[in-house]
Design a protein around this motif. Structure first.
Motif, PDB file in Angstrom:
ATOM      1  N   ILE A 377      80.183 156.315  87.627  1.00 54.80           N
ATOM      2  CA  ILE A 377      81.121 155.795  86.641  1.00 54.80           C
ATOM      3  C   ILE A 377      80.421 155.711  85.299  1.00 54.80           C
ATOM      4  N   LEU A 378      81.008 156.357  84.292  1.00 52.97           N
ATOM      5  CA  LEU A 378      80.470 156.305  82.936  1.00 52.97           C
ATOM      6  C   LEU A 378      81.312 155.345  82.104  1.00 52.97           C
ATOM      7  N   ASP A 379      80.658 154.313  81.572  1.00 56.95           N
ATOM      8  CA  ASP A 379      81.299 153.439  80.591  1.00 56.95           C
ATOM      9  C   ASP A 379      81.155 154.126  79.233  1.00 56.95           C
ATOM     10  N   VAL A 380      82.254 154.639  78.708  1.00 57.55           N
ATOM     11  CA  VAL A 380      82.192 155.481  77.509  1.00 57.55           C
ATOM     12  C   VAL A 380      81.714 154.691  76.309  1.00 57.55           C
ATOM     13  N   ARG A 381      82.108 153.438  76.189  1.00 55.05           N
ATOM     14  CA  ARG A 381      81.737 152.649  75.011  1.00 55.05           C
ATOM     15  C   ARG A 381      80.250 152.288  74.998  1.00 55.05           C
ATOM     16  N   SER A 382      79.733 151.900  76.145  1.00 55.23           N
ATOM     17  CA  SER A 382      78.323 151.481  76.193  1.00 55.23           C
ATOM     18  C   SER A 382      77.386 152.646  76.490  1.00 55.23           C
ATOM     19  N   GLY A 383      77.913 153.739  77.005  1.00 58.06           N
ATOM     20  CA  GLY A 383      77.072 154.886  77.341  1.00 58.06           C
ATOM     21  C   GLY A 383      76.234 154.678  78.589  1.00 58.06           C
ATOM     22  N   THR A 384      76.646 153.779  79.472  1.00 57.25           N
ATOM     23  CA  THR A 384      75.878 153.512  80.690  1.00 57.25           C
ATOM     24  C   THR A 384      76.604 154.059  81.916  1.00 57.25           C
ATOM     25  N   TRP A 385      75.804 154.464  82.893  1.00 54.96           N
ATOM     26  CA  TRP A 385      76.329 154.979  84.158  1.00 54.96           C
ATOM     27  C   TRP A 385      76.183 153.928  85.248  1.00 54.96           C
ATOM     28  N   THR A 386      77.112 153.962  86.198  1.00 55.69           N
ATOM     29  CA  THR A 386      77.083 153.083  87.357  1.00 55.69           C
ATOM     30  C   THR A 386      77.303 153.916  88.605  1.00 55.69           C
ATOM     31  N   GLN A 387      76.491 153.683  89.629  1.00 51.61           N
ATOM     32  CA  GLN A 387      76.653 154.393  90.895  1.00 51.61           C
ATOM     33  C   GLN A 387      77.730 153.717  91.733  1.00 51.61           C
ATOM     34  N   ALA A 388      78.716 154.478  92.155  1.00 53.21           N
ATOM     35  CA  ALA A 388      79.758 153.922  93.026  1.00 53.21           C
ATOM     36  C   ALA A 388      79.165 153.626  94.396  1.00 53.21           C
ATOM     37  N   PRO A 389      79.567 152.527  95.023  1.00 52.68           N
ATOM     38  CA  PRO A 389      79.039 152.218  96.354  1.00 52.68           C
ATOM     39  C   PRO A 389      79.535 153.228  97.382  1.00 52.68           C
ATOM     40  N   ARG A 390      78.740 153.384  98.439  1.00 51.57           N
ATOM     41  CA  ARG A 390      79.118 154.297  99.511  1.00 51.57           C
ATOM     42  C   ARG A 390      80.369 153.756 100.211  1.00 51.57           C
ATOM     43  N   THR A 425      96.146 160.166 105.923  1.00 54.10           N
ATOM     44  CA  THR A 425      96.187 158.712 105.831  1.00 54.10           C
ATOM     45  C   THR A 425      97.115 158.285 104.710  1.00 54.10           C
ATOM     46  N   ASN A 426      97.652 157.085 104.823  1.00 56.47           N
ATOM     47  CA  ASN A 426      98.397 156.480 103.717  1.00 56.47           C
ATOM     48  C   ASN A 426      97.723 155.186 103.256  1.00 56.47           C
ATOM     49  N   ASP A 427      96.440 155.077 103.519  1.00 56.32           N
ATOM     50  CA  ASP A 427      95.684 153.904 103.070  1.00 56.32           C
ATOM     51  C   ASP A 427      95.529 153.925 101.549  1.00 56.32           C
ATOM     52  N   THR A 428      95.440 152.729 100.987  1.00 58.12           N
ATOM     53  CA  THR A 428      95.133 152.560  99.569  1.00 58.12           C
ATOM     54  C   THR A 428      93.796 151.842  99.454  1.00 58.12           C
ATOM     55  N   TRP A 429      92.869 152.450  98.752  1.00 50.51           N
ATOM     56  CA  TRP A 429      91.539 151.875  98.560  1.00 50.51           C
ATOM     57  C   TRP A 429      91.366 151.472  97.099  1.00 50.51           C
ATOM     58  N   VAL A 430      90.708 150.352  96.873  1.00 52.69           N
ATOM     59  CA  VAL A 430      90.472 149.863  95.520  1.00 52.69           C
ATOM     60  C   VAL A 430      88.996 149.531  95.352  1.00 52.69           C
ATOM     61  N   LEU A 431      88.424 150.002  94.255  1.00 54.71           N
ATOM     62  CA  LEU A 431      87.051 149.659  93.892  1.00 54.71           C
ATOM     63  C   LEU A 431      87.083 148.929  92.555  1.00 54.71           C
ATOM     64  N   PRO A 432      86.816 147.597  92.538  1.00 55.90           N
ATOM     65  CA  PRO A 432      86.744 146.878  91.258  1.00 55.90           C
ATOM     66  C   PRO A 432      85.540 147.362  90.455  1.00 55.90           C
ATOM     67  N   LEU A 433      85.778 147.947  89.314  1.00 58.03           N
ATOM     68  CA  LEU A 433      84.688 148.551  88.548  1.00 58.03           C
ATOM     69  C   LEU A 433      83.802 147.518  87.885  1.00 58.03           C
ATOM     70  N   LEU A 434      84.340 146.353  87.581  1.00 56.18           N
ATOM     71  CA  LEU A 434      83.522 145.318  86.958  1.00 56.18           C
ATOM     72  C   LEU A 434      82.506 144.737  87.927  1.00 56.18           C
ATOM     73  N   ALA A 435      82.708 144.956  89.225  1.00 58.60           N
ATOM     74  CA  ALA A 435      81.808 144.383  90.220  1.00 58.60           C
ATOM     75  C   ALA A 435      80.733 145.377  90.679  1.00 58.60           C
ATOM     76  N   THR A 436      80.779 146.608  90.147  1.00 56.51           N
ATOM     77  CA  THR A 436      79.770 147.579  90.538  1.00 56.51           C
ATOM     78  C   THR A 436      78.464 147.298  89.825  1.00 56.51           C
TER      79      THR A 436
END
Length: 441
Positions: A377-390, A425-436
């Protein structure tokens, strides 16, 4: 008090329980509605159902309120950052059937899920020639309330479509089919009226549709082939189309047309190659359309070359987040960049830390000031990357759709595999980006 029993229950609960929260206004929707749902689950007898809902709901809300007050005031209480705010999580069950390749569209704070296919998924290393079993249904998901609602099915199959949203409506442009198939169509779905309405189609076949400002759509072709084809602007109020003047890059290929909230347009493309011996790498070029002056202007573009993924509009900038570099012999050339149309400036994409590849399916998406690509995940404003959890083992490995809304990466549908056997599947998955967690440099 007359009317809907659930509405009566919610009103009574708000009045009775507001003092427990030491508030004079209202109890949050999520508490009241969740308690009503719990009260419903506690019903035992059909005739006594309405009477039991308020009682069970009151108990549920009381427990919830006490828990909230305890965790907020007691240092020894449970942590306020619950497991639900971290990592991948499944949310409310969708009313839609399992499917692959649905379309997700943001409308306000909601996510509209359209169509897809129920065809058995093709293994990732195989070639499948299957008759598509395309769908016309859809549903709306409210991420804040974690609530789904079904919508009226469309009069057309909702697969291989281009979509855009404006106001409380979604616009669907069908693919321009050739031969004896149906002509291209444009449909509007109104969320407020739950109704599909056919609109005038573009005067000539177009490939993609975007929103331009609050009152226009723009349909465009992704490549000029034998002749130049004018892009088309659609006035939503008058339901009329008109041609967009020829941009200074035309004729061009790999065209990315991005529309801003003000109605301005940005085209990023490469020159069309009319001769044999096409070079391996083609440089990007950029042009801007000013919605006020109705004029095009070519903008100098740094030395970057054509490569995936596509260009996206996020945080007021046009972003291609790829960090790949190409060795052209005498120099290294980048393949991505960040363009700010406001001041016509370019920035390179920040270097991304090396992380695991191929863990998540192709879920490229943008929103909330971020871009998701290659499991990061790239935060465009800050220019920082975050690794998404497995993700968990039952997370879809292909044919899922993703969208970023309100600091959440939302993934719906897709397929999982055991060997060569795939299951939709019809599952819905959510990843809160502020918590990464940010990746190390």
């Amino acid at each position: 008090m007359t009317g809907d029993p659930q509405a009566q229950t919610e009103v009574l609960l708000r009045r009775a329980l507001a003092p427990l929260l030491q508030e004079t206004q209202e109890v949050p929707n999520t508490i009241v509605q969740g308690a009503v749902r719990q009260g419903r689950r506690r019903r035992r007898f059909r005739r006594a159902g309405i009477a039991l809902v308020p009682l069970a709901a009151a108990v549920a809300v009381a427990v919830t309120v006490v828990s909230i007050r305890f965790s907020a005031t007691s240092p020894d209480g449970p942590p306020t950052d619950t497991p639900r705010t971290k990592g991948w999580q499944t949310v409310a069950e969708s009313p839609l059937s399992p499917r692959g390749n649905p379309t997700l569209v943001q409308v306000g704070e909601d996510v509209v899920v359209l169509g897809g296919s129920e065809t058995d998924p093709c293994p990732p290393t195989a070639f499948c020639a299957l008759d598509p079993d395309d769908l016309a249904d859809g549903a709306v998901y409210d991420p804040d309330r974690d609530v789904w609602r079904s919508i009226t099915p469309a009069p057309i199959r909702l697969t291989n479509i281009s979509t855009a949203s404006s106001g409380n409506s979604v616009y669907v442009l069908t693919h321009p089919l050739s031969g004896s198939g149906p002509k291209q169509q444009l449909w509007e779905y109104s969320l407020t009226e739950d109704r599909w309405t056919q609109m005038p189609a573009p005067p000539q076949p177009m490939d993609s549709l975007v929103s331009a400002g609050t009152d226009h759509l723009v349909a465009y072709v992704t490549a000029h082939t034998k002749t130049w084809t004018a892009d088309q602007s659609y006035d939503i109020a008058s339901r009329t189309w008109r041609s967009v003047p020829r941009d200074p890059l035309a004729p061009s290929e790999d065209r990315n047309l991005i529309a801003t909230e003000s109605g301005d347009l940005v085209v990023i493309a490469v020159d069309r190659h009319t001769q044999r011996g096409k070079p391996t790498w083609s440089p990007w070029r950029t042009a801007q359309w000013n919605a006020v002056t109705k004029t095009w202007k070519e903008v100098p573009t740094p030395d970057i070359v054509d490569s995936g993924p596509t260009w996206m509009w996020v945080a007021g900038r046009v972003v291609n987040p790829t960090t790949q570099t190409i060795d052209l012999g005498k120099r290294l050339v980048g393949t991505g960049g960040i363009f700010d149309p406001a001041d016509e400036t370019w920035q390179p994409v920040p270097s991304a830390p090396v992380g695991p590849e191929g863990v998540l399916p192709n879920l490229d998406s943008a929103g909330s000031g971020r871009v998701f690509v290659n499991d990061q995940i790239l935060d465009v404003r800050s220019g920082t990357w975050t690794q998404a959890p497995r993700p968990p083992t039952r997370f879809p490995t292909q044919d899922a759709a993703a969208i970023i809304v309100n600091d959440r990466l939302i993934v719906f549908g897709g397929a999982t595999f055991e060997g060569s056997r795939g299951t939709l599947t019809n599952d819905t998955w959510v990843l809160p980006l502020l918590a990464t967690t940010a990746s190390p440099p």
